[in-house]
Design a protein around this motif. Structure first.
Motif, mmCIF file in Angstrom:
data_model
loop_
_atom_site.group_PDB
_atom_site.id
_atom_site.type_symbol
_atom_site.label_atom_id
_atom_site.label_comp_id
_atom_site.label_asym_id
_atom_site.label_seq_id
_atom_site.Cartn_x
_atom_site.Cartn_y
_atom_site.Cartn_z
ATOM 1 N N ARG C 61 46.629 33.679 48.060
ATOM 2 C CA ARG C 61 46.785 32.433 48.798
ATOM 3 C C ARG C 61 46.234 31.225 48.075
ATOM 4 N NH1 ARG C 61 45.470 33.834 54.240
ATOM 5 N NH2 ARG C 61 45.842 35.866 53.313
ATOM 6 N N THR C 62 45.037 31.347 47.507
ATOM 7 C CA THR C 62 44.460 30.160 46.871
ATOM 8 C C THR C 62 45.280 29.755 45.651
ATOM 9 O OG1 THR C 62 42.274 30.841 47.652
ATOM 10 C CG2 THR C 62 42.340 29.170 45.939
ATOM 11 N N ILE C 109 41.920 24.515 37.225
ATOM 12 C CA ILE C 109 41.484 25.061 38.506
ATOM 13 C C ILE C 109 40.931 26.445 38.230
ATOM 14 C CG2 ILE C 109 42.273 25.818 40.777
ATOM 15 C CD1 ILE C 109 44.525 23.590 40.356
ATOM 16 N N LEU C 110 39.649 26.627 38.513
ATOM 17 C CA LEU C 110 38.968 27.843 38.076
ATOM 18 C C LEU C 110 38.508 28.712 39.232
ATOM 19 C CD1 LEU C 110 37.610 29.355 35.559
ATOM 20 C CD2 LEU C 110 35.512 28.235 36.314
ATOM 21 N N ARG C 111 38.876 29.978 39.184
ATOM 22 C CA ARG C 111 38.227 30.982 40.025
ATOM 23 C C ARG C 111 37.559 31.977 39.103
ATOM 24 N NH1 ARG C 111 40.190 33.967 45.362
ATOM 25 N NH2 ARG C 111 39.565 31.904 46.044
ATOM 26 N N HIS C 112 36.295 32.264 39.385
ATOM 27 C CA HIS C 112 35.530 33.117 38.479
ATOM 28 C C HIS C 112 34.482 33.899 39.273
ATOM 29 C CE1 HIS C 112 33.090 34.303 34.987
ATOM 30 N NE2 HIS C 112 34.163 34.049 34.273
ATOM 31 N N ASN C 131 36.760 23.732 41.392
ATOM 32 C CA ASN C 131 36.198 25.044 41.686
ATOM 33 C C ASN C 131 37.017 25.702 42.804
ATOM 34 O OD1 ASN C 131 34.682 27.278 42.231
ATOM 35 N ND2 ASN C 131 32.815 26.171 42.827
ATOM 36 N N ALA C 132 37.733 26.757 42.445
ATOM 37 C CA ALA C 132 38.533 27.482 43.432
ATOM 38 C C ALA C 132 37.825 28.770 43.843
ATOM 39 C CB ALA C 132 39.916 27.791 42.854
ATOM 40 N N HIS C 137 28.850 31.360 45.237
ATOM 41 C CA HIS C 137 28.368 29.992 45.286
ATOM 42 C C HIS C 137 29.151 29.091 46.229
ATOM 43 C CE1 HIS C 137 27.908 25.929 43.136
ATOM 44 N NE2 HIS C 137 26.856 26.099 43.894
ATOM 45 N N GLU C 138 30.317 28.598 45.791
ATOM 46 C CA GLU C 138 31.048 27.638 46.626
ATOM 47 C C GLU C 138 32.561 27.856 46.510
ATOM 48 O OE1 GLU C 138 30.500 24.147 48.179
ATOM 49 O OE2 GLU C 138 28.581 23.529 47.315
ATOM 50 N N HIS C 139 33.268 27.380 47.489
ATOM 51 C CA HIS C 139 34.731 27.378 47.503
ATOM 52 C C HIS C 139 35.121 26.117 48.286
ATOM 53 C CE1 HIS C 139 38.819 28.439 47.588
ATOM 54 N NE2 HIS C 139 38.793 29.574 48.244
ATOM 55 N N PRO C 140 34.920 24.953 47.633
ATOM 56 C CA PRO C 140 34.975 23.686 48.386
ATOM 57 C C PRO C 140 36.306 23.419 49.090
ATOM 58 C CG PRO C 140 34.865 23.302 45.999
ATOM 59 C CD PRO C 140 34.565 24.740 46.208
ATOM 60 N N THR C 141 37.438 23.737 48.457
ATOM 61 C CA THR C 141 38.701 23.398 49.132
ATOM 62 C C THR C 141 38.905 24.241 50.389
ATOM 63 O OG1 THR C 141 39.951 24.857 47.633
ATOM 64 C CG2 THR C 141 39.869 22.514 47.064
ATOM 65 N N GLN C 142 38.290 25.439 50.437
ATOM 66 C CA GLN C 142 38.384 26.255 51.652
ATOM 67 C C GLN C 142 37.649 25.566 52.807
ATOM 68 O OE1 GLN C 142 40.033 29.350 52.173
ATOM 69 N NE2 GLN C 142 39.545 28.933 54.307
ATOM 70 N N ALA C 143 36.443 25.073 52.534
ATOM 71 C CA ALA C 143 35.681 24.398 53.590
ATOM 72 C C ALA C 143 36.395 23.129 54.039
ATOM 73 C CB ALA C 143 34.275 24.077 53.088
#
Lengths: 315, 315, 315
Positions: C61-62, C109-112, C131-132, C137-143
């Protein structure tokens, strides 16, 4: 261009079963139109549309064919395949599709190992589903491209004698072709070992032959099916070599068919298993290359058809 | 823009061997043109063209570089890699390529583990083949981008002293570079352990050195090759650590070369094996980043070149 | 359109931590604008821009959401995932990113899997990093998309009572949501077994509940987190069945929350583990589908925001 009439009133393309003659004829005609030199490069029919290729099985040709069709129509296209997706995390087909559907694609092209997957999906989404192969069930664009190639050769489907040879039991290509060819008035035979032919196949309006000699007799076209690797040395066929000696088509046993008979294969071919390598490369007899070429044109036509019926039905 | 003359009359780019000085010069010049700020973003040279990236080996940089080049030229591009394709089903390279060719791409960019794969393919298809690396044979766009970077630094290839260091035996990068550099009048040395240098390499017009000290002496540029993982602890080299102590390049042993000597690496780098990490990150000395950047520009030039020769030759 | 003010002055989007109320509000407002019918299909905001999706973890999805967002903005986009890249050859994250950066993308766009990976990268590249999802740590676009969905429901974030339920310890979704929701004035509770809640979580301004009954009480919204497969039968939770009986949300225990309480889930869902299947499908209560839909719109807004700040800051 938007005025072409496909005589089709569904927003999904799930199978050939139930499709009428007029619809099939219109798709073939339109595919032949797109197949003319450069007509399939490049139009704006799907400008601003989003297409998703959702493949749960490996595929080069079908996936590439749909992708090229969509791009040539100026659509945006996404490729999603099982190995690089969260399906591995255990998400169900429906959830995956519902997720993608919520991103508002116009088309979802689905290949899935389960028969009926495309139809099931179509009940859960607003986008148009195209069945790109579901288990042993159907592979409608394959049957349509096969028929379009035959017509492109100047051959009439009505009264045509076609033999489909190989693993009928497990083949969605065979089923879609049988529906289409019998609807169009062709006489269809199926040839294969008893283990690979379903018991009640005659109900679909075909003749059954368990040996090549009688099966090929007086055929105009032989459609050779791919023998899946997993069946090659199992209980269904004794071995590759045995299969080839009984059911492999070569330039020699092809003489049992009509003079100038042609052969087709949906690919990828197992050379030396279901088809002799020399025959595969003989472009006088083999239509394999033309099938691939027509594949792109047929998919352009199908995408256009669904776009037109969406416009009509959802207005 | 369409009037640029590449002095090239082939529809395929299979290797550097046999390419003349004038052609090489024209490609380098054009690549440098595209490498100017924003000149490689975005043109219409391949509008309506279809490019297929067909990769039978893993690759990030080469595949991405071709994809970015093609997209910046407004082409449609398809990525096909082994793992997600029917090659797994046992289809041959030729059948896969013939299938893709029947979908009428304009370019097929091929990476394949077998030497000669690109040339073999070129005899079976109508589209233009670009060799993106075939076994130990050639990787022409890599050699072209390396040369373009050197020219961009203001350095003349004629008379330049270049040492290529590492696994010469298995390196298509080394072979393409040797062809290109000797054609352009550079003096090429190769440095490496005897197990990784082919016996008859002198015939290609290069000097051979089995130790770093004498090899680096008076070199203007050192091209460091990647040591493949599978050779690191096998019979060809004792171990990573041993390899580094004998053939790893660092800021210290680089002093053996000419003052202000520069280093290049085709990537991906094994830090601490063939190159010291500090040196890799020293952008005063290392041209690695510029190589990647020029990679896109060289591929734009090569795609343009082939499009122009197709237009000329197929008319 | 270019005049929308995001009150944001960074070229990277690395997390929600430290982002102020005004910025968050502007992103939500803009995402809601793009989420209006057809507003997210199709604009020219990123015409001539190059976006790279660099994913070191599986994602449907992301990844799809960012790809659709970028394509709808007319950007060129490349997908690079670990399995088909030279990362397998042992290249470091920094070298991979530096390589891609040298090809001049506008966005990476990075997922790691490593916490802090996005921030580390941002110090080595010129392009904008989004940051994807980085480790725990974080997943800002989800929030951001979660908040935009809540606002789209006509619910005010200020004073809202939200319970986040599940594996708080390992969830970047939880952390980004806690930062965002507390900044916007919501009252956040976290619910889960002690093994899956970090010791010092109260410092983030949330209340902790180890049992569902007291945790759900008077909540307006319940955010249900995905239970990772690797934790289902390990030391952290006894078993799927046990987890469901203690922390799985269904239409029955939802009655403990406020009347008309809504549930959210970032997906993919484990039906029958953290959420009952019936509840997941109840679109009166579940916002899951709207979250996916808003995901595309939020990513369009974020890409636009970064493009505008690049224009401002790099001039």
């Amino acid at each position: 261009m938007d005025n072409f009439n496909y005589y089709f009133d569904n927003i999904h393309l799930l199978g050939i079963q139930g499709m009428n003659k007029k619809t099939i004829q219109s798709i073939l005609e339109r595919a032949q139109y797109f197949n003319q030199k450069k007509k399939n490069r490049k139009n704006k029919i799907l400008k601003d549309s989003l297409v998703i290729n959702l493949f749960f099985e490996n595929s080069t040709r079908t996936k590439a064919s749909f992708e090229i069709a969509a791009k040539s129509m100026s659509a945006d296209i996404l490729n999603i395949s099982v190995s690089s997706s969260s399906i591995k995390k255990g998400e169900t087909l429906i959830d995956t599709a519902a997720t993608l559907n919520a991103m508002h694609p116009d088309f979802l092209i689905l290949r899935h190992p389960n028969s009926g997957a495309a139809e099931m999906l179509s009940k859960h989404v607003e986008c148009s589903i195209i069945n790109a192969g579901d288990g042993r069930h159907e592979h409608p664009t394959q049957a349509l491209l096969d028929a379009a190639v035959i017509k492109e050769e100047g051959i009439n489907l009505e009264g045509l004698k076609i033999a489909i040879c190989g693993d009928i039991l497990n083949s969605r290509v065979a089923r879609s072709n049988i529906y289409l060819l019998t609807t169009m008035g062709a006489q269809v035979s199926v040839i294969g070992p008893p283990t690979l032919i379903p018991k009640d196949i005659e109900r679909m309006g075909v003749k059954v032959f368990f040996d090549l000699n009688s099966g090929l007799k007086s055929s105009d076209i032989i459609m050779i099916l791919r023998l899946q690797n997993e069946r090659m040395d199992g209980s269904e066929t004794p071995s590759k070599r045995e299969y080839y000696s009984f059911f492999g088509i070569n330039e020699n046993n092809l003489k049992l068919a009509k003079k100038n008979a042609l052969v087709m294969h949906p690919g990828p071919m197992n050379r030396g298993v279901e088809i002799a390598s020399l025959l595969a490369d003989n472009n006088e007899i083999s239509l394999v290359k033309k099938q691939v070429e027509m594949g792109v044109s047929v998919r352009i036509a199908c995408l256009e058809m669904l776009k037109l019926s969406r416009n009509k039905l959802l207005k």
